[in-house]
Design a protein around this motif. Sequence first.
Motif, short mmCIF file in Angstrom:
data_model
loop_
_atom_site.label_atom_id
_atom_site.label_comp_id
_atom_site.label_asym_id
_atom_site.label_seq_id
_atom_site.Cartn_x
_atom_site.Cartn_y
_atom_site.Cartn_z
N LEU A 188 35.07 49.78 41.43
CA LEU A 188 35.86 48.82 42.21
C LEU A 188 34.93 47.76 42.79
CD1 LEU A 188 38.39 51.23 43.97
CD2 LEU A 188 38.59 50.03 41.79
N ARG A 189 34.39 46.94 41.89
CA ARG A 189 33.49 45.87 42.30
C ARG A 189 34.27 44.60 42.60
NH1 ARG A 189 30.22 44.17 38.01
NH2 ARG A 189 31.59 45.23 36.56
N ASP A 190 33.79 43.87 43.57
CA ASP A 190 34.32 42.54 43.86
C ASP A 190 35.86 42.57 43.89
OD1 ASP A 190 31.72 41.61 43.97
OD2 ASP A 190 31.65 41.25 41.82
N ASN A 191 36.50 41.64 43.17
CA ASN A 191 37.96 41.63 43.12
C ASN A 191 38.44 41.74 41.69
OD1 ASN A 191 37.14 39.06 42.33
ND2 ASN A 191 38.98 38.08 43.15
N TYR A 192 37.68 42.45 40.83
CA TYR A 192 38.03 42.58 39.43
C TYR A 192 39.19 43.56 39.24
CZ TYR A 192 33.38 40.51 38.96
OH TYR A 192 32.28 39.71 39.07
N CYS A 193 40.03 43.27 38.26
CA CYS A 193 41.18 44.14 37.96
C CYS A 193 40.68 45.51 37.50
CB CYS A 193 42.03 43.51 36.87
SG CYS A 193 42.71 41.89 37.30
N ARG A 194 41.28 46.55 38.05
CA ARG A 194 40.91 47.92 37.71
C ARG A 194 42.15 48.81 37.75
NH1 ARG A 194 37.15 45.61 36.04
NH2 ARG A 194 34.94 45.84 36.60
N ASN A 195 41.98 50.07 37.32
CA ASN A 195 43.06 51.04 37.36
C ASN A 195 42.53 52.36 37.93
OD1 ASN A 195 45.38 52.51 37.07
ND2 ASN A 195 45.48 52.38 34.84
N PRO A 196 42.31 52.42 39.24
CA PRO A 196 41.69 53.63 39.83
C PRO A 196 42.62 54.82 39.92
CG PRO A 196 42.28 52.08 41.55
CD PRO A 196 42.55 51.38 40.24
N ASP A 197 43.94 54.61 39.82
CA ASP A 197 44.89 55.71 40.08
C ASP A 197 45.72 56.08 38.86
OD1 ASP A 197 46.25 53.34 40.04
OD2 ASP A 197 47.56 53.81 41.73
N GLY A 198 45.31 55.66 37.68
CA GLY A 198 46.02 56.08 36.47
C GLY A 198 47.36 55.42 36.30
N ASN B 128 49.89 52.27 34.72
CA ASN B 128 50.13 51.93 33.32
C ASN B 128 49.11 50.94 32.75
OD1 ASN B 128 52.48 53.52 32.88
ND2 ASN B 128 53.59 52.10 34.17
N SER B 129 48.51 50.13 33.61
CA SER B 129 47.53 49.15 33.15
C SER B 129 46.73 48.67 34.36
CB SER B 129 48.22 47.97 32.46
OG SER B 129 49.02 47.26 33.37
N PRO B 130 45.62 47.95 34.15
CA PRO B 130 44.83 47.44 35.28
C PRO B 130 45.65 46.55 36.20
CG PRO B 130 43.54 47.32 33.28
CD PRO B 130 44.93 47.69 32.86
N TRP B 131 45.33 46.61 37.49
CA TRP B 131 46.08 45.88 38.50
C TRP B 131 45.12 45.52 39.63
CZ3 TRP B 131 46.04 48.13 43.37
CH2 TRP B 131 45.65 49.49 43.40
N CYS B 132 45.65 44.85 40.65
CA CYS B 132 44.86 44.56 41.85
C CYS B 132 45.79 44.21 43.00
CB CYS B 132 43.87 43.42 41.61
SG CYS B 132 44.64 41.79 41.43
N PHE B 133 45.29 44.32 44.23
CA PHE B 133 45.97 43.75 45.37
C PHE B 133 45.78 42.24 45.31
CE2 PHE B 133 44.65 48.02 46.74
CZ PHE B 133 45.89 48.55 47.05
#
Length: 736
Positions: free
Chosen positions: A427-437, A439-444
Motif C-alpha cells: 500500500l504505497r503512496d496512492n496507487y490502486c491496490r486490492n488488499p482485501d480480496g 473483485n479488482s484493484p480499488w482505492c479511496f
Amino acid sequence: MRISKAAFLFLSLLSSVNGDILDDYLRTDSVWILTRNKQFYTTNNEEECAEKCEAERNFNCRAFLFTRKKLQCLTLAENSKMTVTFNSTDAVLYEKIIYLLQCKKGIGTDYRGTEAKTWRGIPCQKWAEQTPHKPNYTPEKYPNAGLEENYCRNPDADVSGPWCYTTDPATRFDYCNIPECEHQVTHTAEGPTVECMQCNGEDYHGEISRTESGLECQHWDAQEPHMHGFTPKHFPEKDLKMNYCRNPDGELRPWCFTTSPSKRWEYCNIPHCTTPPPVSGLGSQCLSGKGEDYRGRIATTESGNACQHWNTQSPHRHGWIPDRYPCKGLEENYCRNPDGEKRPWCYTLNSSVRWEYCAIPHCDGAEQGNADVPAQVPLSEECYRSKGQSYRGTTSVTVSGKKCQAWNSMFPHRHEKTPDRFPNADLRDNYCRNPDGDNSPWCFTTDPSTTWEYCNIKRCDEPTQEPTQIVSPARTAQNIDFTTHTISASSEHDCGKVPVRSEKTCEQYSMCDASPGAWPWHVSLRTSTNMHHCAGTLIHPRWVLTAAQCLQESTEPSYYRVFLGIQNLNAAEPSLQIQSVQKILKEPSGADIALLKLNSPVAITDHVKPVCLPETSLIVERNSVCFLTAWGKTRGIDTDNRLKEVEFPVLENRICNGPEFLNGSVKNHEFCGGFTFGSRGNCEAEVGGPLVCQDKHRFVQYGVTSWGLDCTQPSKTVFVQIPTFVSWIKNAVIAH
C-alpha cells in the motif's frame, strides 16, 4: 514556574491548614461522577456542601458534587481516581486532596491512597476482616485512621511508613511501597529509576506490571483471558512491551488488561513526577511530524469550518476536557492533536461536521496537500490478473476519473486499510491496490462525497469466469461461500454490499426509518402462525444467525418461519421471501447465539442479501462506524413496525463493565455499545438482531443483540461477539 499535579496537590494540602474549608478540596468544573454510594442534601453553596461531606456518617466522604441551578449537594464515597467521570455543565466536583495523593509525606500517618499490596506484591487483608490474621487495628477501634477496605495505612505511626495485614497466612503484616511526595523514586538492582509519570502518562515507559489493586497485567500481544485490539502490531509507536502498564489510547493514566478473567482492565498506580514535563519548542508554531507539539493559534479547519472551544460541549460532546488533559495544549479553540492523529484537528462549530483536520503550515515550508497524494505515473499497458491482489502498478485514478487518496492518509476518508495493517499488500503512496480480496484493484478517493471506487485498470488476457472457492478466513470481510456450488460469485451478490446510503433527516445517533434495501440481511423470525418473534441476520443463502434465547419456545424447526426482503412487519411488499426452517443449531458452550438452516437457498436480490462475517479473533476496530437495526422500535414515537436504524458506538468492555454502567456483567465473549453521555430519546434494540460495522464498501456483522435492549440509556446494549464464534459458524455451515 510549572509544577506537576501531584506536587500541586501536595502543596495545596500543606497550605490548607489554616484556610477555608474548600481549601482541602480540588475543584473541577463541569464534571459528574456516577456512583451508587451517595447522599443528597439541599444546601445554599459549596461551603455548606463541604460541611455535609465532613459530617457524613453513612460512608467515608471522599468528594462532593454541587449543582448550581438546583442548589443540590451530593456527598460521594468515591472520587475520580476510583470511578469514571462525565461532563455535566451545571455541576462542580470537589475532591478531598488527601484522597487524591498516591504518595506520602513523612511516615504517612495521613496517607489515604488506594495502594493495597505490600512491597513484595502480596495483597493486603481487609482491616475489618479476621482472617487469615486477627488484627489489633480495626475501623471500630481507630475510626480516624482511614482503615477502609484493604488499603495501606499507618494507624500506629510506624516510622517505616504505611503497612497492612497480608492475605498470606505465613506473613502477618508487611510494609507498603508508597513513594515520597517529594521524590517519588524507586530503586532497582541496577540503581534508582524514576517510576513516575508526566501529564496523563502517555510517555510512561517504566516496568510496573501490576494494577492498583495488585492484579498482574496481561501481555499486550496476548488475547487471553481478554480479547482486545491494543496489540504491538497495531500500535507500534505506543511501546506496548511485555505486560507493562501503558496509556495507548489517551486515558487519564496508564492501565492494562489484567490476568484475572473477572477483571478486564484496571488503572495502574503510578505516581506523578514532581518535576515539570519538558517543554518542546520544536514545531510549536508550525507542523512537524504529526503536529502533537503544535501550539499555534490556527482555529479553522481545512474546509473553513470554525473550531469549537475545547472546554465546551456544544455542538459536539466530547471527552477532551482541558482540565483532564493538562499537557495537550487544549487552549481556546486552537487546532491540536491530542490523540496521535495524522495531524492537528478540532471539533467544528458546524453541527453536521463533528471534526476535521486543520491546514497547518509545515515547518519546512512544504505544501501540506502534496505530501499525502503523490502524482500519478501511469503505465499505458498496465493490467491485473485474477482479482488484482498481486497488482503492483502505479495507476492512481478510479474508473470515473477521481484521484486516489494515499493509503496512509485519513483525509478525506478515515479507514483501516493502512500499510502497517496490510504489510504484504504494497500500500504505497496512492496507487490502486486490492488488499482485501475484492473483485479488482480499488482505492479511496480524494472526493469527499465518494468513499471508494474501482480503478481504471484493464484486466490481463485471462478467462472471465473463475470457479468459486472456499473463502479464506484471512480477510476482514468474508463472503461466506463455504461450498463451491451454492452461490454465484458475481459482484452484485457479494456479501455486505448495499446501495449508496442516503443522508438521513433525523438527528445523528437517533433511531429513524431505514431506506428500502439498506439492510437486506435483516430478517424477521416468526412462529408458524406468522407472528413476529425475533430478529435475525442472513449470513449465507441458506443460513440465518440469531440469538439462542429466540428459540426457547420450541426446539422443533417446523415451529419457525423466516421472512426476508421486507421493510415493514406487515410483510405486504413484492420483495418478500418466506422460508421454513430445516435445522436448528445452538452454540454448544451456551452462548446466546444460534444458527437456522433454511429448507432451500434464498433468491439473492437487492432486498435479500447476506451480510459479511468478520475475521476470527478480530474485534471491532477503534472508531469503526457501526449500525444497530431493529423492527419498529422507537419507544412510542413511531409504531408503524418499519425497519429502523441508528448509528451505534461500540465500546471497549473495560468501559462497559465499570460500576456506573454494567458493573462487570459483560462476559468475555460479549461486548457492549451505546452512548457514554446522556441518553437518547428513541432507541430500542431487538433480541437476535445484528450490529454491523462498515469496512470500506461492505458491512460486517460483529454482534448479535443479546440483552440490555433499552439503548436510550448509556452503554446499555450487549451483543454476543461474533469473531469468537466464526470458526463454529463456518464449521457448522460446512458440516450441515
